[in-house]
Design a protein around this motif. Structure first.
Motif, PDB file in Angstrom:
ATOM      1  N   ALA A 151       0.850  -1.186   0.000  1.00  0.00           N
ATOM      2  CA  ALA A 151       0.000   0.000   0.000  1.00  0.00           C
ATOM      3  C   ALA A 151       0.883   1.233   0.000  1.00  0.00           C
ATOM      4  O   ALA A 151       2.021   1.193   0.450  1.00  0.00           O
ATOM      5  N   PHE A 152       0.355   2.312  -0.534  1.00  0.00           N
ATOM      6  CA  PHE A 152       1.077   3.580  -0.466  1.00  0.00           C
ATOM      7  C   PHE A 152       0.088   4.723  -0.295  1.00  0.00           C
ATOM      8  O   PHE A 152      -1.055   4.645  -0.714  1.00  0.00           O
ATOM      9  N   GLY A 153       0.550   5.741   0.387  1.00  0.00           N
ATOM     10  CA  GLY A 153      -0.251   6.934   0.594  1.00  0.00           C
ATOM     11  C   GLY A 153       0.345   8.083  -0.183  1.00  0.00           C
ATOM     12  O   GLY A 153       1.531   8.089  -0.524  1.00  0.00           O
ATOM     13  N   TYR A 154      -0.498   9.057  -0.491  1.00  0.00           N
ATOM     14  CA  TYR A 154      -0.029  10.226  -1.223  1.00  0.00           C
ATOM     15  C   TYR A 154      -0.883  11.432  -0.844  1.00  0.00           C
ATOM     16  O   TYR A 154      -1.918  11.293  -0.208  1.00  0.00           O
ATOM     17  N   GLY A 155      -0.447  12.589  -1.213  1.00  0.00           N
ATOM     18  CA  GLY A 155      -1.184  13.819  -0.947  1.00  0.00           C
ATOM     19  C   GLY A 155      -0.625  14.579   0.241  1.00  0.00           C
ATOM     20  O   GLY A 155       0.294  14.139   0.926  1.00  0.00           O
TER      21      GLY A 155
ATOM     22  N   ILE B  54      -3.659   3.862  -1.585  1.00  0.00           N
ATOM     23  CA  ILE B  54      -3.953   2.852  -2.614  1.00  0.00           C
ATOM     24  C   ILE B  54      -3.405   1.517  -2.137  1.00  0.00           C
ATOM     25  O   ILE B  54      -2.268   1.433  -1.674  1.00  0.00           O
ATOM     26  N   PHE B  55      -4.226   0.484  -2.236  1.00  0.00           N
ATOM     27  CA  PHE B  55      -3.822  -0.877  -1.897  1.00  0.00           C
ATOM     28  C   PHE B  55      -3.652  -1.663  -3.195  1.00  0.00           C
ATOM     29  O   PHE B  55      -4.542  -1.667  -4.034  1.00  0.00           O
ATOM     30  N   SER B  56      -2.520  -2.326  -3.348  1.00  0.00           N
ATOM     31  CA  SER B  56      -2.331  -3.249  -4.458  1.00  0.00           C
ATOM     32  C   SER B  56      -2.733  -4.622  -3.941  1.00  0.00           C
ATOM     33  O   SER B  56      -2.121  -5.155  -3.019  1.00  0.00           O
ATOM     34  N   VAL B  57      -3.784  -5.182  -4.526  1.00  0.00           N
ATOM     35  CA  VAL B  57      -4.314  -6.460  -4.043  1.00  0.00           C
ATOM     36  C   VAL B  57      -4.085  -7.549  -5.091  1.00  0.00           C
ATOM     37  O   VAL B  57      -4.133  -7.290  -6.290  1.00  0.00           O
ATOM     38  N   ASN B  58      -3.818  -8.761  -4.627  1.00  0.00           N
ATOM     39  CA  ASN B  58      -3.512  -9.843  -5.561  1.00  0.00           C
ATOM     40  C   ASN B  58      -4.752 -10.554  -6.097  1.00  0.00           C
ATOM     41  O   ASN B  58      -4.679 -11.263  -7.074  1.00  0.00           O
ATOM     42  N   ASP B  59      -5.906 -10.358  -5.458  1.00  0.00           N
ATOM     43  CA  ASP B  59      -7.151 -10.980  -5.904  1.00  0.00           C
ATOM     44  C   ASP B  59      -8.299 -10.021  -5.587  1.00  0.00           C
ATOM     45  O   ASP B  59      -8.846 -10.047  -4.484  1.00  0.00           O
ATOM     46  N   PRO B  60      -8.686  -9.152  -6.550  1.00  0.00           N
ATOM     47  CA  PRO B  60      -9.712  -8.150  -6.267  1.00  0.00           C
ATOM     48  C   PRO B  60     -11.037  -8.739  -5.784  1.00  0.00           C
ATOM     49  O   PRO B  60     -11.666  -8.195  -4.882  1.00  0.00           O
ATOM     50  N   GLN B  61     -11.463  -9.848  -6.368  1.00  0.00           N
ATOM     51  CA  GLN B  61     -12.736 -10.464  -5.958  1.00  0.00           C
ATOM     52  C   GLN B  61     -12.701 -10.830  -4.467  1.00  0.00           C
ATOM     53  O   GLN B  61     -13.581 -10.462  -3.705  1.00  0.00           O
ATOM     54  N   SER B  62     -11.671 -11.535  -4.064  1.00  0.00           N
ATOM     55  CA  SER B  62     -11.530 -11.932  -2.662  1.00  0.00           C
ATOM     56  C   SER B  62     -11.381 -10.707  -1.761  1.00  0.00           C
ATOM     57  O   SER B  62     -11.967 -10.648  -0.672  1.00  0.00           O
ATOM     58  N   TRP B  63     -10.580  -9.737  -2.195  1.00  0.00           N
ATOM     59  CA  TRP B  63     -10.376  -8.515  -1.414  1.00  0.00           C
ATOM     60  C   TRP B  63     -11.710  -7.820  -1.142  1.00  0.00           C
ATOM     61  O   TRP B  63     -12.017  -7.461  -0.013  1.00  0.00           O
TER      62      TRP B  63
ATOM     63  N   ARG C  82     -11.163   7.996  13.002  1.00  0.00           N
ATOM     64  CA  ARG C  82     -11.581   9.406  13.044  1.00  0.00           C
ATOM     65  C   ARG C  82     -10.803  10.297  12.074  1.00  0.00           C
ATOM     66  O   ARG C  82     -10.740  11.493  12.232  1.00  0.00           O
ATOM     67  N   LYS C  83     -10.198   9.704  11.068  1.00  0.00           N
ATOM     68  CA  LYS C  83      -9.531  10.445   9.992  1.00  0.00           C
ATOM     69  C   LYS C  83     -10.260  10.127   8.692  1.00  0.00           C
ATOM     70  O   LYS C  83     -10.582   8.971   8.423  1.00  0.00           O
ATOM     71  N   THR C  84     -10.529  11.140   7.902  1.00  0.00           N
ATOM     72  CA  THR C  84     -11.181  10.924   6.623  1.00  0.00           C
ATOM     73  C   THR C  84     -10.138  10.476   5.612  1.00  0.00           C
ATOM     74  O   THR C  84      -9.098  11.108   5.459  1.00  0.00           O
ATOM     75  N   THR C  85     -10.423   9.377   4.944  1.00  0.00           N
ATOM     76  CA  THR C  85      -9.501   8.844   3.956  1.00  0.00           C
ATOM     77  C   THR C  85     -10.219   8.604   2.638  1.00  0.00           C
ATOM     78  O   THR C  85     -11.445   8.514   2.584  1.00  0.00           O
ATOM     79  N   SER C  86      -9.445   8.504   1.604  1.00  0.00           N
ATOM     80  CA  SER C  86      -9.917   8.038   0.314  1.00  0.00           C
ATOM     81  C   SER C  86      -9.048   6.831   0.010  1.00  0.00           C
ATOM     82  O   SER C  86      -7.831   6.948  -0.097  1.00  0.00           O
ATOM     83  N   THR C  87      -9.657   5.658  -0.059  1.00  0.00           N
ATOM     84  CA  THR C  87      -8.874   4.458  -0.323  1.00  0.00           C
ATOM     85  C   THR C  87      -9.202   3.930  -1.715  1.00  0.00           C
ATOM     86  O   THR C  87     -10.324   4.058  -2.189  1.00  0.00           O
ATOM     87  N   GLY C  88      -8.217   3.353  -2.338  1.00  0.00           N
ATOM     88  CA  GLY C  88      -8.416   2.740  -3.634  1.00  0.00           C
ATOM     89  C   GLY C  88      -7.763   1.377  -3.645  1.00  0.00           C
ATOM     90  O   GLY C  88      -6.764   1.148  -2.972  1.00  0.00           O
ATOM     91  N   SER C  89      -8.346   0.461  -4.387  1.00  0.00           N
ATOM     92  CA  SER C  89      -7.729  -0.858  -4.528  1.00  0.00           C
ATOM     93  C   SER C  89      -7.470  -1.099  -6.005  1.00  0.00           C
ATOM     94  O   SER C  89      -8.274  -0.746  -6.858  1.00  0.00           O
ATOM     95  N   ALA C  90      -6.316  -1.668  -6.295  1.00  0.00           N
ATOM     96  CA  ALA C  90      -5.914  -1.951  -7.668  1.00  0.00           C
ATOM     97  C   ALA C  90      -5.451  -3.387  -7.748  1.00  0.00           C
ATOM     98  O   ALA C  90      -4.876  -3.923  -6.805  1.00  0.00           O
TER      99      ALA C  90
END
Length: 120
Positions: A6-10, A41-50, A95-103
């Motif tokens: 995973a990596f964060g940005y901004g 952003i999370f890099s996932v190895n199986d999007p369906q399972s994730w 209690r922190k607002t995040t925007s998460t993405g999975s790829a």
């Protein structure tokens, strides 16, 4: 968990410093921590399972449409459109607002780099 990495940005992850400043004496821009978002952003190895696991653990991280469609729908959206990243904006984590993405497996050598061009 199925997360390869995973990596964060901004500005909430890395200070933007005095990006708009014209001199070293200008104060850094003020960030309203109550309204700023941490982007991850999370890099996932199986999007369906994730998405199956994440929908069970954190259903409120998904829109009503995504919850109704289920993991299959979310995976279909992620793998067939745009930058191949499924975003969950305005997620409350500790209690922190995040925007998460999975790829799907960003680190794979088999992927075409054109799939992962995006602007933030």
């Amino acid at each position: 968990d199925g997360i390869d990495y995973a990596f964060g940005y901004g500005s909430m992850v890395l200070s933007q410093g005095n990006a708009t400043s014209t001199t070293d004496d200008d104060p850094p821009p003020k960030i309203n921590n109550n309204k700023s978002m941490i982007d991850v952003i999370f890099s996932v190895n199986d999007p369906q399972s994730w998405h199956e696991q994440n929908l069970r653990r954190h259903p409120k991280h998904y829109s009503l449409l995504s919850r109704a469609g289920g993991a299959g729908f979310v995976t279909w959206m992620q793998t067939n459109f745009g930058a191949k990243i499924f975003f969950h904006p305005y997620v409350d984590l500790d209690r922190k607002t995040t925007s998460t993405g999975s790829a799907d497996d960003l680190g794979s050598n088999e992927r075409n780099d054109d799939n992962y061009k995006m602007a933030t």
